[in-house]
Design an enzyme around this catalytic site. Structure first.
Site, PDB file in Angstrom:
ATOM      1  N   GLU A 116      37.361  34.155  37.502  1.00 51.85           N
ATOM      2  CA  GLU A 116      36.045  34.799  37.577  1.00 51.85           C
ATOM      3  C   GLU A 116      35.708  35.175  39.019  1.00 51.85           C
ATOM      4  O   GLU A 116      35.132  36.240  39.274  1.00 51.85           O
ATOM      5  CB  GLU A 116      34.969  33.883  36.992  1.00 51.85           C
ATOM      6  CG  GLU A 116      33.605  34.532  36.883  1.00 51.85           C
ATOM      7  CD  GLU A 116      33.572  35.740  35.967  1.00 51.85           C
ATOM      8  OE1 GLU A 116      32.977  36.764  36.377  1.00 51.85           O
ATOM      9  OE2 GLU A 116      34.124  35.683  34.852  1.00 51.85           O
TER      10      GLU A 116
ATOM     11  N   GLU B 158      35.603  43.598  41.427  1.00 50.36           N
ATOM     12  CA  GLU B 158      34.466  44.471  41.094  1.00 50.36           C
ATOM     13  C   GLU B 158      33.756  44.939  42.350  1.00 50.36           C
ATOM     14  O   GLU B 158      33.421  46.119  42.481  1.00 50.36           O
ATOM     15  CB  GLU B 158      33.486  43.737  40.186  1.00 50.36           C
ATOM     16  CG  GLU B 158      33.966  43.570  38.765  1.00 50.36           C
ATOM     17  CD  GLU B 158      32.968  42.845  37.891  1.00 50.36           C
ATOM     18  OE1 GLU B 158      31.933  42.364  38.404  1.00 50.36           O
ATOM     19  OE2 GLU B 158      33.220  42.760  36.680  1.00 50.36           O
TER      20      GLU B 158
END
Length: 115
Positions: free
Chosen positions: A59, A66
């Site tokens: 994550e 991102e």
């Protein structure tokens, strides 16, 4: 000491800004509670701990990818979408592995307690 501090800042940023990171941390807490309650073996505990670390690490990498893609382009570009999708897919695969392992480890214990 500075590398440790900036790494912690990165983790805190992800926790504050990413809902999925908070969900993964909540899941990790549930694994911890179930581990105290259901008493897995040492090996099972190591396996569960490894999966928790893997999912949280994935994550964090997803968040970094991102942010990097967003820095490079704000346009909707097929390669930018693919990069984000593949990173999210890595988190999904790790989460699935963690969930299956938790079911294999905790499932029989829960079954025996309930029935």
């Amino acid at each position: 000491m500075r590398p440790f501090r900036v790494a912690c800042e990165g983790i805190l940023h992800a926790v504050r800004s990413e809902r999925n990171m908070r969900l993964h941390l909540l899941s990790a807490l549930l694994v911890f509670v179930f581990s105290i309650w259901l008493q897995p073996t040492r090996l099972e505990t190591v396996i569960l701990f490894g999966w928790v670390i893997a999912v949280i690490s994935m994550e964090l990498m997803n968040t970094a990818i991102e942010r990097t893609v967003d820095l490079v382009t704000k346009d909707v570009h097929p390669l930018a979408k693919q990069a984000k999708d593949v990173a999210a897919g890595a988190v999904l695969v790790a989460s699935f592995g963690a969930a299956v392992s938790a079911l294999i480890i905790f499932g029989p214990r829960l079954w025996n307690m309930l029935y």
